[in-house]
Design a protein around this motif. Structure first.
Motif, PDB file in Angstrom:
ATOM      1  N   LEU A 157      14.574  -0.026  -2.080  1.00 14.05           N
ATOM      2  CA  LEU A 157      15.171   0.673  -0.937  1.00 14.05           C
ATOM      3  C   LEU A 157      16.444   1.418  -1.347  1.00 14.05           C
ATOM      4  CD1 LEU A 157      14.745  -2.069   1.833  1.00 14.05           C
ATOM      5  CD2 LEU A 157      13.411   0.038   1.577  1.00 14.05           C
ATOM      6  N   ILE A 158      17.220   0.794  -2.248  1.00 17.47           N
ATOM      7  CA  ILE A 158      18.448   1.446  -2.737  1.00 17.47           C
ATOM      8  C   ILE A 158      18.110   2.715  -3.514  1.00 17.47           C
ATOM      9  CG2 ILE A 158      20.365   1.204  -4.376  1.00 17.47           C
ATOM     10  CD1 ILE A 158      20.550  -1.736  -3.566  1.00 17.47           C
ATOM     11  N   GLU A 159      17.085   2.603  -4.352  1.00 18.17           N
ATOM     12  CA  GLU A 159      16.692   3.747  -5.186  1.00 18.17           C
ATOM     13  C   GLU A 159      16.180   4.910  -4.333  1.00 18.17           C
ATOM     14  OE1 GLU A 159      13.658   4.734  -8.919  1.00 18.17           O
ATOM     15  OE2 GLU A 159      13.965   2.662  -8.248  1.00 18.17           O
ATOM     16  N   ARG A 160      15.538   4.600  -3.238  1.00 17.78           N
ATOM     17  CA  ARG A 160      14.968   5.651  -2.385  1.00 17.78           C
ATOM     18  C   ARG A 160      15.958   6.213  -1.363  1.00 17.78           C
ATOM     19  NH1 ARG A 160       9.495   5.997  -2.752  1.00 17.78           N
ATOM     20  NH2 ARG A 160       8.477   4.369  -4.002  1.00 17.78           N
ATOM     21  N   SER A 161      17.099   5.556  -1.207  1.00 17.26           N
ATOM     22  CA  SER A 161      18.072   6.012  -0.217  1.00 17.26           C
ATOM     23  C   SER A 161      18.701   7.346  -0.644  1.00 17.26           C
ATOM     24  CB  SER A 161      19.178   4.966  -0.047  1.00 17.26           C
ATOM     25  OG  SER A 161      20.195   5.447   0.800  1.00 17.26           O
ATOM     26  N   ASN A 162      18.823   8.252   0.303  1.00 14.88           N
ATOM     27  CA  ASN A 162      19.444   9.550   0.017  1.00 14.88           C
ATOM     28  C   ASN A 162      20.825   9.663   0.652  1.00 14.88           C
ATOM     29  OD1 ASN A 162      18.750   9.672   2.676  1.00 14.88           O
ATOM     30  ND2 ASN A 162      17.377  11.442   2.509  1.00 14.88           N
ATOM     31  N   SER A 163      21.425   8.524   1.031  1.00 16.81           N
ATOM     32  CA  SER A 163      22.737   8.527   1.659  1.00 16.81           C
ATOM     33  C   SER A 163      23.825   8.867   0.640  1.00 16.81           C
ATOM     34  CB  SER A 163      23.037   7.153   2.283  1.00 16.81           C
ATOM     35  OG  SER A 163      24.377   7.069   2.713  1.00 16.81           O
ATOM     36  N   TYR A 190      24.926   4.072   1.893  1.00 24.36           N
ATOM     37  CA  TYR A 190      24.154   3.234   2.810  1.00 24.36           C
ATOM     38  C   TYR A 190      22.726   3.045   2.295  1.00 24.36           C
ATOM     39  CZ  TYR A 190      27.905   3.688   6.238  1.00 24.36           C
ATOM     40  OH  TYR A 190      29.113   3.631   6.871  1.00 24.36           O
ATOM     41  N   VAL A 191      22.180   1.858   2.496  1.00 24.63           N
ATOM     42  CA  VAL A 191      20.827   1.566   2.041  1.00 24.63           C
ATOM     43  C   VAL A 191      19.800   2.233   2.947  1.00 24.63           C
ATOM     44  CG1 VAL A 191      19.143  -0.273   1.617  1.00 24.63           C
ATOM     45  CG2 VAL A 191      21.542  -0.598   0.973  1.00 24.63           C
ATOM     46  N   VAL A 192      20.019   2.190   4.266  1.00 18.88           N
ATOM     47  CA  VAL A 192      19.064   2.777   5.201  1.00 18.88           C
ATOM     48  C   VAL A 192      19.107   4.302   5.145  1.00 18.88           C
ATOM     49  CG1 VAL A 192      18.405   2.983   7.630  1.00 18.88           C
ATOM     50  CG2 VAL A 192      19.121   0.766   6.711  1.00 18.88           C
ATOM     51  N   GLY A 193      20.282   4.884   5.219  1.00 20.05           N
ATOM     52  CA  GLY A 193      20.409   6.325   5.079  1.00 20.05           C
ATOM     53  C   GLY A 193      19.907   7.126   6.264  1.00 20.05           C
ATOM     54  N   SER A 234       0.813  -1.220   0.000  1.00 21.74           N
ATOM     55  CA  SER A 234       0.000   0.000   0.000  1.00 21.74           C
ATOM     56  C   SER A 234       0.849   1.273   0.000  1.00 21.74           C
ATOM     57  CB  SER A 234      -0.924   0.004   1.227  1.00 21.74           C
ATOM     58  OG  SER A 234      -1.792  -1.116   1.197  1.00 21.74           O
ATOM     59  N   GLY A 235       2.167   1.102  -0.096  1.00 19.27           N
ATOM     60  CA  GLY A 235       3.023   2.281  -0.207  1.00 19.27           C
ATOM     61  C   GLY A 235       3.829   2.642   1.027  1.00 19.27           C
ATOM     62  N   ASP A 236       3.783   1.829   2.083  1.00 21.06           N
ATOM     63  CA  ASP A 236       4.595   2.096   3.276  1.00 21.06           C
ATOM     64  C   ASP A 236       5.984   1.496   3.028  1.00 21.06           C
ATOM     65  OD1 ASP A 236       5.723   2.455   5.761  1.00 21.06           O
ATOM     66  OD2 ASP A 236       3.912   1.883   6.866  1.00 21.06           O
ATOM     67  N   HIS A 237       6.848   2.282   2.407  1.00 18.00           N
ATOM     68  CA  HIS A 237       8.140   1.766   1.959  1.00 18.00           C
ATOM     69  C   HIS A 237       9.089   1.438   3.109  1.00 18.00           C
ATOM     70  CE1 HIS A 237       7.130   2.520  -2.208  1.00 18.00           C
ATOM     71  NE2 HIS A 237       6.687   3.723  -1.851  1.00 18.00           N
ATOM     72  N   PHE A 238       8.912   2.047   4.272  1.00 19.58           N
ATOM     73  CA  PHE A 238       9.795   1.728   5.402  1.00 19.58           C
ATOM     74  C   PHE A 238       9.656   0.261   5.798  1.00 19.58           C
ATOM     75  CE2 PHE A 238      10.994   1.175   9.804  1.00 19.58           C
ATOM     76  CZ  PHE A 238      12.184   1.886   9.893  1.00 19.58           C
ATOM     77  N   ILE A 239       8.465  -0.308   5.620  1.00 21.78           N
ATOM     78  CA  ILE A 239       8.242  -1.717   5.961  1.00 21.78           C
ATOM     79  C   ILE A 239       9.178  -2.618   5.152  1.00 21.78           C
ATOM     80  CG2 ILE A 239       6.530  -3.596   5.964  1.00 21.78           C
ATOM     81  CD1 ILE A 239       6.091  -1.565   8.128  1.00 21.78           C
ATOM     82  N   GLY A 240       9.704  -2.105   4.047  1.00 19.96           N
ATOM     83  CA  GLY A 240      10.671  -2.878   3.264  1.00 19.96           C
ATOM     84  C   GLY A 240      11.879  -3.277   4.093  1.00 19.96           C
TER      85      GLY A 240
END
Length: 381
Positions: A276-282, A286-289, A212-218
């Motif tokens: 998750l890699i694509e959304r990381s702003n680190s 880092y993947v988590v960032g 449903s779009g909650d990307h943190f759950i990834g």
């Protein structure tokens, strides 16, 4: 000649007196190499320690005793004995607990893992009240008081005890302490609460929330389906991930086994990792960032949003082992997935619930063995 004992006449060639049997030859004892009060030397590691008497004192019962001192750092036994026989008392200040901490910090400390370094830095902060005391005047009670006041729970207390031990071992080797006093420290009891895994219902909610779009759950799904520890996830970088082999390399922490064995992920998690890699702003890959505090805050918020129990992140790893066990995966394989050296460790991560236990016992049929066993029991009854 006359016997040296009974003075009667006897043949000089006879070794024993025929009258009293006394031996005529007198044993000449070798002189003592070192007289009383000359001290002694003890080897400690690659150096020698001189042990000498600093003063004599009498106890109330009238007995005379001697107070001994130790001085280390001599290259040879001869040098140590020479000092022990003729010690020169100096006003040189004895090394303190802080001196040994500084020396250890500048040498062996850097060889420890980052998590251990952090733990010992925290432990030292709690020990600093004793930092100015010389090692030879510290008492067991001094050490125990720090434990009782500053570390009421097991693991922080254990870190303090281990740090005391490191410093005392150095002091003993150099003759600045008689023994390792840390061995006498009493630790608080270990009250380990059993970790709980997420249930199948909660697992489905995680997938629904991510869909449903909650990307943190990834991140939660990544830990559950790989058995990654929270610390490993926070240290995960993009270049550690091999999408061709579905493996993550050099992300393991703490044990040699986890550091050397790659983390394996299933095909269905690969798209999540890529997202998750694509959304990381680190800027460092880092993947988590995000830092640890931010991650934990986001994690607990996600548990509330998803409507599941607010279990700690480490429960994801317990979910991995439990799900594999309930899926009838061989114990040896589960051990490899978890990257444990011993299966006894893996067993502590497996938590079948009551429903699973009922399903297991209901798979037991009434076969020939069961019937025979019942018949034998009735016969013996």
């Amino acid at each position: 000649m006359q016997c040296r004992k009974c003075q009667k006449d006897m043949d000089s060639a006879m070794p024993f007196c025929p009258w009293c049997g006394a031996k005529q030859a007198v044993d000449v004892r070798k002189p003592r190499k070192r007289g009383n009060g000359q001290g002694s030397a003890i080897k400690r590691g690659n150096s020698w320690v001189a042990v000498y008497t600093s003063e004599f004192y009498a106890t109330p019962d009238g007995k005379l005793h001697q107070r001994r001192k130790w001085k280390g750092g001599f290259k040879t036994k001869k040098e140590a004995l020479a000092f022990a026989s003729s010690p020169v008392e100096t006003n040189e200040k004895a090394p303190t607990l802080r001196d040994y901490w500084n020396n250890w910090f500048a040498s062996d400390f850097s060889d420890l893992s980052k998590s251990k370094q952090t733990a010992f830095k925290i432990a030292w902060k709690k020990m600093e009240r004793l930092a100015g005391k010389s090692m030879d005047v510290l008492t067991i009670q001094d050490l125990q008081t720090i434990i009782d006041e500053k570390a009421p729970t097991y693991y922080p207390a254990k870190d303090i005890k281990t740090l005391f031990s490191h410093l005392f071992k150095r002091a003993v080797a150099e003759g600045q302490a008689r023994t390792n006093l840390s061995e006498f420290i009493r630790l608080p009891s270990l009250d380990e609460k059993e970790q709980e895994p997420f249930s199948e219902v909660e697992l489905r909610r995680f997938w629904d929330a991510y869909g449903s779009g909650d990307h943190f759950i990834g991140f939660v799904l990544l830990m559950i389906y790989t058995g990654m520890m929270p610390g490993e996830l926070l240290g995960l970088k993009k270049d550690m991930i091999d999408f061709e082999k579905n493996e993550i390399h050099k992300a393991g922490i703490k044990t040699k086994k986890r550091k050397s064995v790659p983390i394996v992920f299933p095909d269905m998690i690969a798209p999540i990792i890529a997202d998750l890699i694509e959304r990381s702003n680190s800027t460092h890959g880092y993947v988590v960032g995000m830092n640890k505090d931010k991650f934990y805050s986001e994690y607990h918020s996600a548990m509330v949003r998803t409507g599941v129990r607010d279990l700690p992140p480490y429960s994801c790893r317990h979910t991995t082992a439990t799900a594999l066990a309930l899926g009838n995966i061989a114990p040896s394989v589960i051990q490899k997935v978890m990257r444990h050296t011993k299966f006894s460790t893996t067993q502590r991560y497996i938590h079948p619930d009551t429903t699973s236990v009922h399903k297991a016992v209901n798979t037991m049929g009434r076969g020939k063995i069961s019937t025979d066993t019942i018949s034998q029991h009735e016969t013996h009854s």
